[in-house]
Scaffold this motif. Structure first.
Motif, PDB file in Angstrom:
ATOM      1  N   LEU A  80       2.516  29.784 -22.842  1.00  0.00           N
ATOM      2  CA  LEU A  80       3.784  30.404 -23.065  1.00  0.00           C
ATOM      3  C   LEU A  80       3.653  31.401 -24.652  1.00  0.00           C
ATOM      4  N   GLN A  81       2.749  32.361 -25.018  1.00  0.00           N
ATOM      5  CA  GLN A  81       2.620  33.637 -25.863  1.00  0.00           C
ATOM      6  C   GLN A  81       4.497  33.853 -26.394  1.00  0.00           C
ATOM      7  N   MET A  82       4.866  33.783 -27.753  1.00  0.00           N
ATOM      8  CA  MET A  82       6.227  33.842 -27.861  1.00  0.00           C
ATOM      9  C   MET A  82       6.412  35.408 -28.595  1.00  0.00           C
ATOM     10  N   ASN A  83       6.541  36.464 -28.607  1.00  0.00           N
ATOM     11  CA  ASN A  83       6.664  36.995 -29.910  1.00  0.00           C
ATOM     12  C   ASN A  83       8.156  37.986 -29.925  1.00  0.00           C
ATOM     13  N   SER A  84       8.143  38.430 -31.277  1.00  0.00           N
ATOM     14  CA  SER A  84       9.159  38.728 -31.778  1.00  0.00           C
ATOM     15  C   SER A  84      10.040  38.444 -31.253  1.00  0.00           C
ATOM     16  N   LEU A  85      10.022  37.317 -32.229  1.00  0.00           N
ATOM     17  CA  LEU A  85      10.990  36.227 -31.739  1.00  0.00           C
ATOM     18  C   LEU A  85      12.065  35.973 -32.334  1.00  0.00           C
ATOM     19  N   LYS A  86      12.938  36.211 -31.633  1.00  0.00           N
ATOM     20  CA  LYS A  86      14.524  35.658 -32.378  1.00  0.00           C
ATOM     21  C   LYS A  86      15.649  34.770 -32.259  1.00  0.00           C
ATOM     22  N   PRO A  87      16.495  34.706 -33.522  1.00  0.00           N
ATOM     23  CA  PRO A  87      17.110  33.874 -33.690  1.00  0.00           C
ATOM     24  C   PRO A  87      17.825  33.635 -31.660  1.00  0.00           C
ATOM     25  N   GLU A  88      18.035  34.058 -31.210  1.00  0.00           N
ATOM     26  CA  GLU A  88      18.918  34.025 -29.776  1.00  0.00           C
ATOM     27  C   GLU A  88      17.483  32.971 -29.354  1.00  0.00           C
ATOM     28  N   ASP A  89      16.280  32.861 -29.965  1.00  0.00           N
ATOM     29  CA  ASP A  89      15.769  32.158 -28.656  1.00  0.00           C
ATOM     30  C   ASP A  89      15.416  31.048 -29.273  1.00  0.00           C
ATOM     31  N   THR A  90      15.701  30.478 -30.359  1.00  0.00           N
ATOM     32  CA  THR A  90      15.957  29.317 -30.160  1.00  0.00           C
ATOM     33  C   THR A  90      16.709  28.142 -29.644  1.00  0.00           C
ATOM     34  N   ALA A  91      15.779  26.928 -28.740  1.00  0.00           N
ATOM     35  CA  ALA A  91      15.927  26.669 -28.168  1.00  0.00           C
ATOM     36  C   ALA A  91      14.888  24.883 -28.093  1.00  0.00           C
ATOM     37  N   VAL A  92      15.124  24.292 -27.011  1.00  0.00           N
ATOM     38  CA  VAL A  92      14.346  22.885 -26.682  1.00  0.00           C
ATOM     39  C   VAL A  92      14.176  23.929 -25.609  1.00  0.00           C
ATOM     40  N   TYR A  93      12.042  24.107 -25.407  1.00  0.00           N
ATOM     41  CA  TYR A  93      11.862  24.519 -24.260  1.00  0.00           C
ATOM     42  C   TYR A  93      10.761  23.249 -24.007  1.00  0.00           C
ATOM     43  N   TYR A  94      11.161  23.503 -22.363  1.00  0.00           N
ATOM     44  CA  TYR A  94       9.950  22.635 -21.012  1.00  0.00           C
ATOM     45  C   TYR A  94       9.257  23.136 -20.192  1.00  0.00           C
ATOM     46  N   CYS A  95       8.798  22.648 -20.091  1.00  0.00           N
ATOM     47  CA  CYS A  95       7.827  23.608 -19.212  1.00  0.00           C
ATOM     48  C   CYS A  95       8.152  22.519 -17.229  1.00  0.00           C
ATOM     49  N   GLY A  96       7.702  22.804 -16.356  1.00  0.00           N
ATOM     50  CA  GLY A  96       7.996  22.402 -15.134  1.00  0.00           C
ATOM     51  C   GLY A  96       6.770  22.728 -13.883  1.00  0.00           C
ATOM     52  N   GLU A  97       6.832  22.051 -13.256  1.00  0.00           N
ATOM     53  CA  GLU A  97       5.781  21.726 -12.088  1.00  0.00           C
ATOM     54  C   GLU A  97       6.701  22.262 -10.746  1.00  0.00           C
ATOM     55  N   GLY A  98       6.673  23.629  -9.830  1.00  0.00           N
ATOM     56  CA  GLY A  98       7.748  23.653  -8.696  1.00  0.00           C
ATOM     57  C   GLY A  98       6.332  24.360  -7.309  1.00  0.00           C
ATOM     58  N   ARG A  99       6.524  24.044  -6.424  1.00  0.00           N
ATOM     59  CA  ARG A  99       6.354  24.725  -5.399  1.00  0.00           C
ATOM     60  C   ARG A  99       5.491  25.260  -5.004  1.00  0.00           C
ATOM     61  N   ASP A 100       7.063  26.339  -5.538  1.00  0.00           N
ATOM     62  CA  ASP A 100       6.627  27.902  -5.344  1.00  0.00           C
ATOM     63  C   ASP A 100       6.909  28.856  -6.572  1.00  0.00           C
ATOM     64  N   THR A 101       6.863  29.453  -7.301  1.00  0.00           N
ATOM     65  CA  THR A 101       7.594  30.685  -7.801  1.00  0.00           C
ATOM     66  C   THR A 101       8.860  31.163  -7.502  1.00  0.00           C
ATOM     67  N   VAL A 102       9.747  30.840  -6.166  1.00  0.00           N
ATOM     68  CA  VAL A 102      10.287  31.226  -5.976  1.00  0.00           C
ATOM     69  C   VAL A 102      11.767  30.294  -6.446  1.00  0.00           C
ATOM     70  N   SER A 103      10.619  29.110  -6.487  1.00  0.00           N
ATOM     71  CA  SER A 103      11.495  27.451  -6.596  1.00  0.00           C
ATOM     72  C   SER A 103      11.516  27.220  -8.131  1.00  0.00           C
ATOM     73  N   ILE A 104      10.470  27.672  -8.743  1.00  0.00           N
ATOM     74  CA  ILE A 104      10.519  27.941 -10.492  1.00  0.00           C
ATOM     75  C   ILE A 104      11.866  28.974 -11.252  1.00  0.00           C
ATOM     76  N   ARG A 105      12.194  29.946 -10.167  1.00  0.00           N
ATOM     77  CA  ARG A 105      12.972  30.885 -11.082  1.00  0.00           C
ATOM     78  C   ARG A 105      14.080  30.500 -10.561  1.00  0.00           C
ATOM     79  N   ARG A 106      14.186  29.352  -9.929  1.00  0.00           N
ATOM     80  CA  ARG A 106      15.648  29.142  -8.740  1.00  0.00           C
ATOM     81  C   ARG A 106      15.503  28.015 -10.202  1.00  0.00           C
ATOM     82  N   THR A 107      14.707  27.072 -10.829  1.00  0.00           N
ATOM     83  CA  THR A 107      14.882  26.131 -11.641  1.00  0.00           C
ATOM     84  C   THR A 107      14.749  24.565 -10.659  1.00  0.00           C
TER      85      THR A 107
END
Length: 122
Positions: A80-107
């Protein structure tokens, strides 16, 4: 499947970071992958998704145009290339594996990596 996220850190607003997520299996073929984040006091939210061939990529509205998700299946790594970062991007970032992108987008995630903290100072 074990996922290992790395690359977080402290950066000033406007700066960049690249997160990496590697798998214990050594390859990520046929899996959709995604990045998520959780800010203090907030629920975990979807950030970006990529299908197994990298032919389809999706982004949440807050990061669209600033973040880029990519993958190297031979290395078993998602980025995940993150550019032009903002203070509101502050968070713990997690990666995850899923069945398909529909699932990923629904977490809907089958395997989670441990988080990596990104702090953006103003």
């Amino acid at each position: 499947v074990q996922l290992q996220a790395s690359g977080g850190g402290l950066v000033q607003a406007g700066g960049s970071l690249r997160l990496s997520c590697t798998t214990s299996e050594g390859n990520l073929s046929r899996s959709a992958m995604g990045w998520f984040r959780q800010a203090p006091g907030k629920e975990r939210e979807y950030v970006a998704a990529i299908n197994w061939s990298a032919g389809s990529r999706y982004y949440s509205d807050p990061v669209k145009g600033r973040f880029t998700i990519s993958r190297d299946n031979a290395k078993g790594t998602v980025y995940l290339q993150m550019n032009s970062l903002k203070p509101e991007d502050t968070a713990v970032y997690y990666c995850g594996e899923g069945r398909d992108t529909v699932s990923i987008r629904r977490t809907i995630v089958r395997y989670w990596g441990q988080g990596t903290l990104v702090t953006v100072s103003s």
